[in-house]
Design an enzyme around this catalytic site. Structure first.
Site, PDB file in Angstrom:
ATOM      1  N   SER A   1     -91.523  20.603 -27.721  1.00 45.13           N
ATOM      2  CA  SER A   1     -92.169  19.338 -28.440  1.00 45.13           C
ATOM      3  C   SER A   1     -91.503  18.137 -27.524  1.00 45.13           C
ATOM      4  O   SER A   1     -90.362  18.042 -27.357  1.00 45.13           O
ATOM      5  CB  SER A   1     -91.940  19.173 -29.720  1.00 45.13           C
ATOM      6  OG  SER A   1     -92.536  18.068 -30.340  1.00 45.13           O
TER       7      SER A   1
ATOM      8  N   HIS B   1     -98.104  13.561 -29.983  1.00 45.70           N
ATOM      9  CA  HIS B   1     -97.257  12.696 -30.308  1.00 45.70           C
ATOM     10  C   HIS B   1     -97.303  11.327 -29.498  1.00 45.70           C
ATOM     11  O   HIS B   1     -97.954  11.275 -28.346  1.00 45.70           O
ATOM     12  CB  HIS B   1     -95.578  13.405 -29.943  1.00 45.70           C
ATOM     13  CG  HIS B   1     -95.423  14.234 -30.656  1.00 45.70           C
ATOM     14  ND1 HIS B   1     -94.584  14.090 -31.971  1.00 45.70           N
ATOM     15  CD2 HIS B   1     -95.382  15.630 -30.578  1.00 45.70           C
ATOM     16  CE1 HIS B   1     -94.603  15.173 -32.486  1.00 45.70           C
ATOM     17  NE2 HIS B   1     -94.906  16.364 -31.551  1.00 45.70           N
TER      18      HIS B   1
END
Length: 485
Positions: free
Chosen positions: A338, A49
């Site tokens: 995450s 990410h």
């Protein structure tokens, strides 16, 4: 007596082990499963990410952006697949544009570089299969994709090469605090250590709550269903296509993988079972419906497998990293959901530095900073491959037809430090069994090779450790005994 014991051999625990192995000391990783990368780290989106989504000022945002910047060099040093393909967060209506701009502004404040909002025309030039209804997107060039198996294995192998011990099939059952040390109780005996690092994934709150009364943690296992599409669909998108985030996360993504497939997912379903990685028809139906919002004509019929992973969702949606106040010497790495995969190198470096300062650890003069992965014959020229086969004929024997994996690669995966001991262990290291037929063809041959290399009966070979044996009896011998009787 160990200086540090790390509980959990997922990507976070292995990252801590790798960065800690820079320093002199006696270190051990305890893992309840039969191999590294058997929990959350083996079933996720495989995304690096960029860092625009995590709340500004949070530890999650800090670790995400630092980790994103560390991964490219780490991939070169430790030889695991990584591509900086960039990501797009798709906005489907003009009414949602303020939310997209807010995401852009949050990313800028977090320190994400080269962010921009692209209009519909440019978006569809970049990704022709994005929904025709999309009006704009947040473009993050620093987003990437990685192989989570190889990343975790690479960190573990490099830590091992630098002296870190690993012990598998060892479940932690409790702790006792003594004079300046901890005793860790397990189903395989007791271990003593000066410091404990709790990197136990969805079980991190259970371990934390065994030692702390001041602050209790609560982690909810959040199941995410995925579909993996055949390599024939590999050109459907070239960037990671996100939907605008909602209260349960970043929505369903459609992304290429470093191995040429397309991955679709995840859903976000809170459950109670900390080992509940079963897929459901309802979950997969929901996944497919949501994926169709951001892209047109998704070739979902070319799904070759579906699977589910668990995220360790802490109640405050924040990483918990640091020493526990009323449990000196107990270091948490908890709530690592995450962007945990992206953040792992930064978390590992942070915890290693914390322990170095607390224990006064000296750097090793002979630290091994690099690691070489499995030799992949597909990367060789025809002449180089022919020379390799002449030197080692096992590289000329194709075992997995779908992924073109040779016997030589499988032997290497078994013989390496912390080598494979199961079908899934071989699969994670070589991709044998990850192709279109999903191990329907190659499993018997892989079992033969495992049994031969490990010096055991094929009846002892498992899919993923524990009781997951594939052979439960031998019909031929049984028939012979009946005839003789």
């Amino acid at each position: 007596m160990y200086d540090v014991i790390i509980i959990g051999a997922g990507v976070t625990g292995c990252a801590v082990a790798r960065y800690l192995s820079r320093y002199q000391g006696k270190m051990l990783v305890l893992e309840r499963a039969e191999d590294v990368c058997c929990g959350t780290s083996k079933a996720n989106s495989a995304i690096i990410h960029a860092g625009f989504d995590a709340a500004h000022g949070s530890l999650m945002a800090e670790m995400n952006v630092r980790g994103n910047r560390m991964v490219p060099q780490l991939a070169r040093d430790l030889d695991f697949p990584f591509q900086m393909n960039g990501s797009l967060v798709v906005c489907m209506s003009e009414e949602d544009m303020p939310r997209l701009r807010a995401l852009y502004e949050n990313g800028v404040k977090n320190g994400v570089e080269r962010l921009e909002i692209v209009d519909s025309k440019r978006l569809h030039e970049m990704e022709p299969n994005v929904s025709k209804n999309a009006v704009a997107a947040l473009w993050a060039p620093t987003g990437g994709i990685v192989c989570p198996f190889n990343m975790t294995i690479a960190l573990a192998e490099n830590a091992y090469a630098n002296g870190v011990e690993f012990r598998f099939n060892t479940k932690v059952t409790g702790f006792t605090r003594g004079s300046g040390c901890w005793t860790i109780h397990t189903d395989g005996g007791d271990f003593q250590t000066r410091y404990v690092v709790n990197a136990a994934g969805v079980y991190a709150d259970v371990l934390h709550n065994m030692v702390s009364e001041e602050r209790k943690l609560h982690i909810t296992p959040r199941r995410g269903d995925y579909c993996l599409l055949d390599k024939q669909t590999g050109g459907f998108v070239s960037h990671t296509v996100f939907q605008l985030p909602g209260k349960l996360g970043k929505g369903v993504l459609v992304s290429p993988t470093v191995h040429g497939n397309i991955i679709v997912g995840p859903t976000a379903i809170d459950i109670e079972d900390r080992d509940g990685t079963n897929t459901t028809a309802a979950g997969l139906d929901d996944l497919i419906a949501k994926a169709g919002i951001s892209v047109d004509n998704l070739p979902i019929r070319q799904t070759i497998t579906s699977f589910a992973g668990l995220r360790a969702h802490e109640d405050h949606h924040e990483f918990v990293i640091g020493e526990v106040g009323d449990a000196p010497g107990f270091i948490d790495c908890a709530g690592i959901e995450s962007p945990g995969l992206t953040s792992a190198p930064a978390i590992g470096e942070t915890v290693a530095e914390l322990l170095r300062e607390k224990m006064g650890l000296a750097e090793k003069e002979n630290f091994i900073a690099t690691r070489k992965g499995l030799l992949d014959p597909k990367t060789l020229s025809r002449e180089e491959y022919q020379a390799l086969i002449r030197e080692n004929p096992a590289y000329g024997q194709i075992i997995c037809r779908c992924e073109q994996v040779t016997e030589g690669e499988i032997i290497d995966a078994i013989r390496r430090p912390l080598g494979a001991r199961s079908l899934d262990g071989v699969k994670r290291r070589t991709r044998a069994g990850m192709g279109r037929c999903q191990a329907g063809f190659c499993s018997p041959r892989v079992m033969e090779i495992l049994a031969r290399e490990l010096g055991v009966s094929q009846a002892e070979i498992t899919k993923c450790g524990g009781a997951s044996r594939l052979i439960v009896g031998v019909n031929k011998d049984s028939i012979g005994e009946v005839r003789e009787g």
